[in-house]
Design a protein around this motif. Structure first.
Motif, PDB file in Angstrom:
ATOM      1  N   GLU A  70     -12.463  -4.705  17.890  1.00 17.60           N
ATOM      2  CA  GLU A  70     -12.269  -5.045  19.299  1.00 17.60           C
ATOM      3  C   GLU A  70     -12.061  -3.743  20.051  1.00 17.60           C
ATOM      4  OE1 GLU A  70      -9.282  -7.459  22.247  1.00 17.60           O
ATOM      5  OE2 GLU A  70      -9.430  -8.117  20.175  1.00 17.60           O
ATOM      6  N   PRO A  71     -12.889  -3.490  21.046  1.00 16.70           N
ATOM      7  CA  PRO A  71     -12.769  -2.211  21.749  1.00 16.70           C
ATOM      8  C   PRO A  71     -11.559  -2.165  22.671  1.00 16.70           C
ATOM      9  CG  PRO A  71     -14.348  -3.589  22.869  1.00 16.70           C
ATOM     10  CD  PRO A  71     -13.927  -4.333  21.615  1.00 16.70           C
ATOM     11  N   ALA A  72     -11.118  -0.948  22.957  1.00 14.54           N
ATOM     12  CA  ALA A  72     -10.108  -0.746  23.994  1.00 14.54           C
ATOM     13  C   ALA A  72     -10.764  -1.048  25.344  1.00 14.54           C
ATOM     14  CB  ALA A  72      -9.604   0.693  23.953  1.00 14.54           C
ATOM     15  N   THR A  73     -10.000  -1.046  26.381  1.00 12.91           N
ATOM     16  CA  THR A  73     -10.538  -1.241  27.726  1.00 12.91           C
ATOM     17  C   THR A  73     -11.571  -0.168  28.023  1.00 12.91           C
ATOM     18  OG1 THR A  73      -8.531  -2.298  28.501  1.00 12.91           O
ATOM     19  CG2 THR A  73      -9.907  -1.257  30.176  1.00 12.91           C
ATOM     20  N   GLY A  74     -12.661  -0.569  28.645  1.00 14.92           N
ATOM     21  CA  GLY A  74     -13.722   0.363  29.007  1.00 14.92           C
ATOM     22  C   GLY A  74     -13.641   0.755  30.468  1.00 14.92           C
ATOM     23  N   THR A  75     -14.611   1.557  30.879  1.00 17.43           N
ATOM     24  CA  THR A  75     -14.682   2.036  32.255  1.00 17.43           C
ATOM     25  C   THR A  75     -16.111   1.901  32.765  1.00 17.43           C
ATOM     26  OG1 THR A  75     -12.962   3.652  31.797  1.00 17.43           O
ATOM     27  CG2 THR A  75     -14.286   4.024  33.765  1.00 17.43           C
ATOM     28  N   VAL A  76     -16.289   1.384  33.975  1.00 13.71           N
ATOM     29  CA  VAL A  76     -17.616   1.308  34.584  1.00 13.71           C
ATOM     30  C   VAL A  76     -18.074   2.738  34.887  1.00 13.71           C
ATOM     31  CG1 VAL A  76     -18.966   0.503  36.571  1.00 13.71           C
ATOM     32  CG2 VAL A  76     -17.176  -0.963  35.588  1.00 13.71           C
ATOM     33  N   VAL A  77     -19.215   3.129  34.324  1.00 13.53           N
ATOM     34  CA  VAL A  77     -19.741   4.471  34.567  1.00 13.53           C
ATOM     35  C   VAL A  77     -20.982   4.449  35.458  1.00 13.53           C
ATOM     36  CG1 VAL A  77     -18.719   5.492  32.505  1.00 13.53           C
ATOM     37  CG2 VAL A  77     -21.015   4.520  32.370  1.00 13.53           C
ATOM     38  N   ALA A  78     -21.570   3.269  35.651  1.00 14.10           N
ATOM     39  CA  ALA A  78     -22.704   3.114  36.566  1.00 14.10           C
ATOM     40  C   ALA A  78     -22.824   1.633  36.909  1.00 14.10           C
ATOM     41  CB  ALA A  78     -23.994   3.619  35.926  1.00 14.10           C
ATOM     42  N   ARG A  79     -23.397   1.373  38.070  1.00 12.71           N
ATOM     43  CA  ARG A  79     -23.613  -0.020  38.473  1.00 12.71           C
ATOM     44  C   ARG A  79     -24.871  -0.099  39.319  1.00 12.71           C
ATOM     45  NH1 ARG A  79     -22.485  -2.244  43.305  1.00 12.71           N
ATOM     46  NH2 ARG A  79     -22.023  -4.092  42.126  1.00 12.71           N
ATOM     47  N   THR A  80     -25.460  -1.272  39.362  1.00 14.31           N
ATOM     48  CA  THR A  80     -26.626  -1.498  40.204  1.00 14.31           C
ATOM     49  C   THR A  80     -26.686  -2.969  40.575  1.00 14.31           C
ATOM     50  OG1 THR A  80     -29.006  -1.074  40.437  1.00 14.31           O
ATOM     51  CG2 THR A  80     -28.285  -1.983  38.336  1.00 14.31           C
ATOM     52  N   THR A  81     -27.418  -3.263  41.622  1.00 10.00           N
ATOM     53  CA  THR A  81     -27.669  -4.639  42.025  1.00 10.00           C
ATOM     54  C   THR A  81     -29.163  -4.867  41.997  1.00 10.00           C
ATOM     55  OG1 THR A  81     -25.710  -4.672  43.429  1.00 10.00           O
ATOM     56  CG2 THR A  81     -27.372  -6.356  43.849  1.00 10.00           C
ATOM     57  N   VAL A  82     -29.592  -5.893  41.250  1.00  3.70           N
ATOM     58  CA  VAL A  82     -31.003  -6.253  41.141  1.00  3.70           C
ATOM     59  C   VAL A  82     -31.255  -7.379  42.138  1.00  3.70           C
ATOM     60  CG1 VAL A  82     -32.819  -7.068  39.604  1.00  3.70           C
ATOM     61  CG2 VAL A  82     -30.975  -5.613  38.702  1.00  3.70           C
ATOM     62  N   HIS A  83     -32.204  -7.158  43.053  1.00  6.29           N
ATOM     63  CA  HIS A  83     -32.493  -8.156  44.087  1.00  6.29           C
ATOM     64  C   HIS A  83     -33.706  -9.023  43.760  1.00  6.29           C
ATOM     65  CE1 HIS A  83     -29.434  -6.696  46.858  1.00  6.29           C
ATOM     66  NE2 HIS A  83     -29.754  -5.499  46.420  1.00  6.29           N
ATOM     67  N   VAL A  84     -34.596  -8.557  42.902  1.00  5.48           N
ATOM     68  CA  VAL A  84     -35.767  -9.329  42.493  1.00  5.48           C
ATOM     69  C   VAL A  84     -35.610  -9.602  41.000  1.00  5.48           C
ATOM     70  CG1 VAL A  84     -38.274  -9.381  42.314  1.00  5.48           C
ATOM     71  CG2 VAL A  84     -37.187  -8.220  44.256  1.00  5.48           C
ATOM     72  N   THR A  85     -35.387 -10.861  40.652  1.00  7.10           N
ATOM     73  CA  THR A  85     -35.108 -11.232  39.267  1.00  7.10           C
ATOM     74  C   THR A  85     -36.120 -12.268  38.779  1.00  7.10           C
ATOM     75  OG1 THR A  85     -33.610 -12.984  39.956  1.00  7.10           O
ATOM     76  CG2 THR A  85     -32.632 -10.813  39.556  1.00  7.10           C
ATOM     77  N   PRO A  86     -36.252 -12.433  37.473  1.00  7.87           N
ATOM     78  CA  PRO A  86     -37.135 -13.472  36.926  1.00  7.87           C
ATOM     79  C   PRO A  86     -36.622 -14.865  37.271  1.00  7.87           C
ATOM     80  CG  PRO A  86     -36.504 -11.887  35.222  1.00  7.87           C
ATOM     81  CD  PRO A  86     -35.667 -11.602  36.429  1.00  7.87           C
ATOM     82  N   ASP A  87     -37.494 -15.861  37.134  1.00  6.65           N
ATOM     83  CA  ASP A  87     -37.095 -17.247  37.365  1.00  6.65           C
ATOM     84  C   ASP A  87     -35.867 -17.590  36.529  1.00  6.65           C
ATOM     85  OD1 ASP A  87     -39.181 -17.649  39.111  1.00  6.65           O
ATOM     86  OD2 ASP A  87     -40.491 -18.598  37.624  1.00  6.65           O
ATOM     87  N   GLY A  88     -34.914 -18.281  37.140  1.00  6.21           N
ATOM     88  CA  GLY A  88     -33.720 -18.725  36.444  1.00  6.21           C
ATOM     89  C   GLY A  88     -32.589 -17.714  36.400  1.00  6.21           C
TER      90      GLY A  88
END
Length: 158
Positions: A70-88
């Protein structure tokens, strides 16, 4: 062929119930909604390399015996928002790359809220990500704000 290349023998070995139990740590089962179920990583019993996603052999040394960690707490190192996604797949879709001390990196959807670079996170497994066209749930990991703060790092700050 490298240890990461799939072949017929690795596919066949995945069908072995005994080997599957070795590589499939608790918390990956798809029963229930996975809420509160911490994800577990794999650690190679030979070279100690760690990773999250299932594989038949260690990419570092080719060994086939793994332990669940079980890992220790992690840290967000990058993020993105996808606006065009596959069906569903929901749109917009917030994704993050999180670093986990001594366990590696994971790309996953954010849970209930969007997180930012540097936020401490926990990875939960067996969360519903979407449903297939026939209504079958598709499950996988999601990142949530950390409930615990041990081991948080800021390895992404450069």
């Amino acid at each position: 062929m490298t240890p990461d290349d799939p072949d017929d023998s690795t596919t066949q070995s995945r069908d072995s119930e005994e080997e599957s139990e070795t590589r499939q740590p608790p918390g990956r089962e798809t029963s229930g909604d996975g809420a509160g179920s911490p994800a577990q990583f794999h650690r190679c019993d030979r070279c100690s390399r760690a990773w999250y996603y299932d594989r038949a052999v260690c990419a570092g040394c080719g060994h086939r015996s793994f332990s669940a960690i079980e890992p220790a707490t992690g840290t967000v190192v990058a993020r993105t928002t996808v606006h065009v996604t596959p069906d569903g797949v929901p749109s917009p879709l917030d994704l993050g790359l999180a670093a986990f001390p001594d366990a590696g990196h994971v790309v996953a959807q954010f849970g209930a809220q969007a997180l930012e670079h540097g936020d401490p996170v926990d990875l939960r497994g067996a969360e519903q990500l979407r449903s297939d066209a026939d209504g079958t749930p598709v499950v996988g990991p999601k990142l949530y704000p950390a409930a615990r703060t041990t081991g948080a790092t800021s390895s992404g700050d450069r």
